[in-house]
Design an enzyme around this catalytic site. Structure first.
Site, PDB file in Angstrom:
ATOM      1  N   ASP A   1       0.708  -1.017   0.188  1.00 16.02           N
ATOM      2  CA  ASP A   1      -0.139   0.059  -0.084  1.00 16.02           C
ATOM      3  C   ASP A   1       0.629   1.279  -0.046  1.00 16.02           C
ATOM      4  O   ASP A   1       1.912   1.195   0.844  1.00 16.02           O
ATOM      5  CB  ASP A   1      -0.995   0.119   1.308  1.00 16.02           C
ATOM      6  CG  ASP A   1      -2.241   1.028   1.071  1.00 16.02           C
ATOM      7  OD1 ASP A   1      -2.556   1.178   0.031  1.00 16.02           O
ATOM      8  OD2 ASP A   1      -2.199   1.696   2.054  1.00 16.02           O
TER       9      ASP A   1
ATOM     10  N   HIS B   1      -3.821  14.163   0.533  1.00 16.29           N
ATOM     11  CA  HIS B   1      -4.061  13.357   1.500  1.00 16.29           C
ATOM     12  C   HIS B   1      -2.895  13.385   2.439  1.00 16.29           C
ATOM     13  O   HIS B   1      -3.270  13.610   3.780  1.00 16.29           O
ATOM     14  CB  HIS B   1      -4.401  12.150   1.534  1.00 16.29           C
ATOM     15  CG  HIS B   1      -4.211  11.006   2.330  1.00 16.29           C
ATOM     16  ND1 HIS B   1      -5.208  10.886   3.463  1.00 16.29           N
ATOM     17  CD2 HIS B   1      -3.508  10.060   2.839  1.00 16.29           C
ATOM     18  CE1 HIS B   1      -4.858   9.923   4.338  1.00 16.29           C
ATOM     19  NE2 HIS B   1      -4.021   9.477   3.698  1.00 16.29           N
TER      20      HIS B   1
ATOM     21  N   ARG C   1       0.901  16.819  12.638  1.00 12.67           N
ATOM     22  CA  ARG C   1       1.988  17.930  13.116  1.00 12.67           C
ATOM     23  C   ARG C   1       1.626  19.265  12.673  1.00 12.67           C
ATOM     24  O   ARG C   1       2.248  20.002  11.825  1.00 12.67           O
ATOM     25  CB  ARG C   1       3.277  17.453  12.191  1.00 12.67           C
ATOM     26  CG  ARG C   1       3.781  15.864  12.295  1.00 12.67           C
ATOM     27  CD  ARG C   1       4.891  15.618  11.609  1.00 12.67           C
ATOM     28  NE  ARG C   1       4.612  15.499   9.977  1.00 12.67           N
ATOM     29  CZ  ARG C   1       3.937  14.770   9.327  1.00 12.67           C
ATOM     30  NH1 ARG C   1       3.564  13.508   9.795  1.00 12.67           N
ATOM     31  NH2 ARG C   1       4.140  14.821   8.054  1.00 12.67           N
TER      32      ARG C   1
ATOM     33  N   GLU D   1     -10.331   3.998   3.849  1.00 10.37           N
ATOM     34  CA  GLU D   1      -9.298   4.579   2.801  1.00 10.37           C
ATOM     35  C   GLU D   1      -9.645   4.298   1.447  1.00 10.37           C
ATOM     36  O   GLU D   1      -9.768   3.219   1.069  1.00 10.37           O
ATOM     37  CB  GLU D   1      -7.902   4.192   3.079  1.00 10.37           C
ATOM     38  CG  GLU D   1      -7.233   4.695   4.440  1.00 10.37           C
ATOM     39  CD  GLU D   1      -5.714   4.642   4.849  1.00 10.37           C
ATOM     40  OE1 GLU D   1      -5.244   5.257   5.379  1.00 10.37           O
ATOM     41  OE2 GLU D   1      -5.268   3.848   3.995  1.00 10.37           O
TER      42      GLU D   1
ATOM     43  N   GLU E   1      -9.282   3.937  -2.203  1.00  6.56           N
ATOM     44  CA  GLU E   1      -8.108   3.857  -3.001  1.00  6.56           C
ATOM     45  C   GLU E   1      -8.365   3.076  -4.343  1.00  6.56           C
ATOM     46  O   GLU E   1      -9.450   2.735  -4.625  1.00  6.56           O
ATOM     47  CB  GLU E   1      -7.253   3.023  -2.108  1.00  6.56           C
ATOM     48  CG  GLU E   1      -6.544   3.421  -0.831  1.00  6.56           C
ATOM     49  CD  GLU E   1      -5.173   2.756  -0.121  1.00  6.56           C
ATOM     50  OE1 GLU E   1      -4.604   2.229  -1.141  1.00  6.56           O
ATOM     51  OE2 GLU E   1      -5.396   2.675   0.949  1.00  6.56           O
TER      52      GLU E   1
ATOM     53  N   ASP F   1      -8.957   0.246   2.037  1.00  6.21           N
ATOM     54  CA  ASP F   1      -8.022  -0.263   3.157  1.00  6.21           C
ATOM     55  C   ASP F   1      -8.498   0.212   4.481  1.00  6.21           C
ATOM     56  O   ASP F   1      -8.100   1.468   4.747  1.00  6.21           O
ATOM     57  CB  ASP F   1      -6.702   0.374   2.797  1.00  6.21           C
ATOM     58  CG  ASP F   1      -5.572  -0.465   3.479  1.00  6.21           C
ATOM     59  OD1 ASP F   1      -5.650  -1.655   3.592  1.00  6.21           O
ATOM     60  OD2 ASP F   1      -4.299  -0.103   3.796  1.00  6.21           O
TER      61      ASP F   1
ATOM     62  N   ARG G   1      -7.318   3.624  13.538  1.00 10.57           N
ATOM     63  CA  ARG G   1      -6.429   4.930  13.660  1.00 10.57           C
ATOM     64  C   ARG G   1      -6.071   4.632  15.076  1.00 10.57           C
ATOM     65  O   ARG G   1      -4.835   5.397  15.046  1.00 10.57           O
ATOM     66  CB  ARG G   1      -7.355   6.224  13.379  1.00 10.57           C
ATOM     67  CG  ARG G   1      -7.852   6.392  12.015  1.00 10.57           C
ATOM     68  CD  ARG G   1      -6.764   6.588  10.876  1.00 10.57           C
ATOM     69  NE  ARG G   1      -7.378   6.623   9.619  1.00 10.57           N
ATOM     70  CZ  ARG G   1      -6.446   6.569   8.671  1.00 10.57           C
ATOM     71  NH1 ARG G   1      -5.431   6.495   8.463  1.00 10.57           N
ATOM     72  NH2 ARG G   1      -7.182   6.630   7.427  1.00 10.57           N
TER      73      ARG G   1
ATOM     74  N   GLN H   1      -3.350   2.161  15.259  1.00  3.59           N
ATOM     75  CA  GLN H   1      -2.419   2.619  14.430  1.00  3.59           C
ATOM     76  C   GLN H   1      -1.357   3.560  14.993  1.00  3.59           C
ATOM     77  O   GLN H   1      -0.122   3.741  15.056  1.00  3.59           O
ATOM     78  CB  GLN H   1      -2.893   2.995  12.860  1.00  3.59           C
ATOM     79  CG  GLN H   1      -1.675   3.433  12.171  1.00  3.59           C
ATOM     80  CD  GLN H   1      -2.168   4.157  10.660  1.00  3.59           C
ATOM     81  OE1 GLN H   1      -3.392   3.994  10.507  1.00  3.59           O
ATOM     82  NE2 GLN H   1      -1.421   4.371   9.807  1.00  3.59           N
TER      83      GLN H   1
ATOM     84  N   TYR I   1       2.493   2.454  15.392  1.00  5.54           N
ATOM     85  CA  TYR I   1       3.450   2.668  14.173  1.00  5.54           C
ATOM     86  C   TYR I   1       4.748   3.230  14.212  1.00  5.54           C
ATOM     87  O   TYR I   1       5.583   3.158  13.495  1.00  5.54           O
ATOM     88  CB  TYR I   1       2.453   3.615  13.440  1.00  5.54           C
ATOM     89  CG  TYR I   1       2.553   5.243  13.495  1.00  5.54           C
ATOM     90  CD1 TYR I   1       3.422   5.837  12.716  1.00  5.54           C
ATOM     91  CD2 TYR I   1       2.151   5.814  14.524  1.00  5.54           C
ATOM     92  CE1 TYR I   1       3.594   7.120  12.845  1.00  5.54           C
ATOM     93  CE2 TYR I   1       2.127   7.133  14.641  1.00  5.54           C
ATOM     94  CZ  TYR I   1       3.230   7.804  13.800  1.00  5.54           C
ATOM     95  OH  TYR I   1       3.052   9.112  13.831  1.00  5.54           O
TER      96      TYR I   1
ATOM     97  N   LYS J   1      -3.891  -1.887  10.187  1.00  5.60           N
ATOM     98  CA  LYS J   1      -4.215  -1.942   8.805  1.00  5.60           C
ATOM     99  C   LYS J   1      -4.346  -3.412   8.144  1.00  5.60           C
ATOM    100  O   LYS J   1      -5.273  -3.845   7.369  1.00  5.60           O
ATOM    101  CB  LYS J   1      -3.066  -1.601   8.018  1.00  5.60           C
ATOM    102  CG  LYS J   1      -2.762   0.107   8.089  1.00  5.60           C
ATOM    103  CD  LYS J   1      -3.853   0.728   7.241  1.00  5.60           C
ATOM    104  CE  LYS J   1      -3.283   2.224   7.266  1.00  5.60           C
ATOM    105  NZ  LYS J   1      -4.189   2.815   6.286  1.00  5.60           N
TER     106      LYS J   1
ATOM    107  N   THR K   1      -8.685  -5.638   4.066  1.00  4.43           N
ATOM    108  CA  THR K   1      -8.508  -4.690   3.051  1.00  4.43           C
ATOM    109  C   THR K   1      -9.522  -5.248   1.896  1.00  4.43           C
ATOM    110  O   THR K   1      -9.552  -6.428   1.516  1.00  4.43           O
ATOM    111  CB  THR K   1      -7.346  -4.736   2.181  1.00  4.43           C
ATOM    112  OG1 THR K   1      -6.208  -4.423   3.263  1.00  4.43           O
ATOM    113  CG2 THR K   1      -7.268  -3.952   0.787  1.00  4.43           C
TER     114      THR K   1
ATOM    115  N   GLU L   1      -9.691  12.654   7.411  1.00  7.76           N
ATOM    116  CA  GLU L   1      -9.691  13.870   6.980  1.00  7.76           C
ATOM    117  C   GLU L   1     -11.045  14.656   6.873  1.00  7.76           C
ATOM    118  O   GLU L   1     -11.277  15.784   7.196  1.00  7.76           O
ATOM    119  CB  GLU L   1      -9.055  13.894   5.432  1.00  7.76           C
ATOM    120  CG  GLU L   1      -7.813  13.370   5.476  1.00  7.76           C
ATOM    121  CD  GLU L   1      -7.510  12.834   3.874  1.00  7.76           C
ATOM    122  OE1 GLU L   1      -7.197  13.891   3.159  1.00  7.76           O
ATOM    123  OE2 GLU L   1      -7.869  11.687   3.514  1.00  7.76           O
TER     124      GLU L   1
END
Length: 404
Positions: A117, A124, A133, A191, A193, A225, A229, A232, A236, A245, A249, A352
């Site tokens: 992936d 995104h 951040r 997600e 995709e 996918d 969250r 993760q 991660y 993840k 999928t 998002e």
């Protein structure tokens, strides 16, 4: 309307002809099928009935042999199938082999060998950077404009559209929590995709250049996918996505061959940083695709991400994932990464769309920050086709169910 006569404007007309694997209801025998309108053609039976030399590729329980056969065979088989469903002389033979979709069960169309992936949408990636951040001088990481970032996923949990998705369990820890806790994910996300399906393998130690993309990649499909969250976020650092993840999928039951998408090819966004030679595509044929995706939760459309905005192309992703000498296998699947456009209603994840839960979505059945049990997520898409037609991509749908 008889199955041979597809309505004008149908996105699954003879200009499309995506491949899948089906079994008639009441049978366990799997067969390669080709979608035409709201019917599926038993491609193997058609090949046998017409004495086709492609019977050995189509009279199979999986797309694997066709995927491995290579680009010349892919084009030849597509021309033959187009003739079978359009030439009147074949009608008497072909029409009985067209089964209503309501009378078949669709299966995962190929055996997934490996799954990778990527993280190829600048929109995104910038959104995620701004969320996590907010004080950084640049919302992108320093490497983002120099290489397609990706990770290796889990092939064994790739499932066909319509398969329920069990809410995953795992460790999670909010920044203010004194210690991690274990339990069901409370920040389950999607997600939106596009997945690319590899047909022809490559040899270990030999990178695949940009120019060989269409020699190795057979087609594409929609892909969701699913992402936990909260799991993760805790796991991660420093190695990246893992249990957040790998639980599921979802992919479409239909693989659209690249040959059906000639009219949808577009030039990707302008590059803002010089690229190393193996990724430089300025003099290559356009390898972006104009795909219009819709994301619906419980039947309500919440987003329409445009695939044409993806910074890194599928050809560049293939080149990057093999540049170290890693080999391809028939059935390899790689995802584009979340597709997001510049507008708010073009974001391809709830992370998002709700800005990490700060701004809940208003749905007819209530507010959502992340997915609740019982929610059904459906991805659909289309692309421009020949003579003003539309090429439909098979939908991806999945319902969230609680764990045991």
């Amino acid at each position: 309307m008889p199955p041979f006569d597809v309505a004008e404007g149908d996105p699954f007309g003879p200009h499309n002809l995506p491949y899948g694997v089906f079994s008639p209801i009441g049978s366990v025998e799997r067969r390669v099928g080709v979608r035409l309108g709201d019917h599926v053609l038993d491609a193997g039976a058609a090949a046998q009935a017409l004495g086709s030399p492609y019977t050995s590729l189509l009279a199979r329980p999986s797309l694997g042999p066709l995927l491995a056969a290579g680009r010349t065979a892919w084009s030849d088989v597509r021309r033959a199938l187009t003739a079978w469903v359009t030439v009147p002389a074949h009608r008497e033979t072909i029409e009985p082999l067209l089964l209503p979709l309501s009378e078949v069960t669709l299966h995962l169309p190929f055996e997934v060998a490996d799954y990778v992936d990527f993280y190829a949408s600048e929109n995104h990636s910038r959104n995620v950077g701004r969320i996590f951040r907010p004080d950084a001088a640049d919302s992108l990481t320093p490497n983002w404009k120099h290489l397609p970032i990706g990770y290796h996923g889990r092939a064994g949990t790739v499932v066909v559209s319509g398969t329920d998705v069990v809410r995953p369990q795992g460790q999670r820890k909010a920044p203010t929590d004194p210690a991690p806790v274990f339990g069901p994910s409370v920040r389950l996300d999607i997600e939106a995709e596009v997945g690319f399906v590899v047909g022809v393998p490559s040899k270990m130690g030999r990178p695949v250049p940009l120019s060989a993309f269409r020699d190795h990649v057979f087609g594409l499909c929609l892909l969701n996918d699913w992402s936990a969250r909260d799991i993760q976020a805790w796991e991660y650092v420093p190695l990246g996505p893992f249990l957040g993840k790998s639980f599921a999928t979802s992919v479409s039951a239909w693989v659209t061959p690249l040959d059906a998408l000639e009219e949808a090819r577009v030039t990707p966004p302008e590059r803002t940083h010089p690229l190393l030679p193996y990724l430089e595509d300025a003099h290559e044929e356009p390898s972006g695709y104009d795909l219009r995706i819709s994301v619906a939760i419980n039947g309500h459309v919440v987003s329409e991400p445009p695939f044409s905005t993806m910074y890194w192309t599928a050809a560049q992703q293939l080149a990057h994932m093999t540049v170290n000498g890693a080999s391809l296998r028939t059935g390899d699947l790689y995802g584009s990464g979340t597709v997001s456009g510049p507008a708010e209603r073009e974001r391809g994840s709830l992370l998002e769309l709700t800005w990490n839960g700060r701004d809940p979505l208003e749905l007819p059945d209530g507010k959502r920050t992340f997915l609740e049990d019982g929610d059904v997520v459906t991805l659909t898409a289309w692309a421009p086709g020949p003579n003003g037609t539309r090429v439909g991509l098979g939908e991806v749908t999945g319902r969230v169910v609680p764990g045991s």
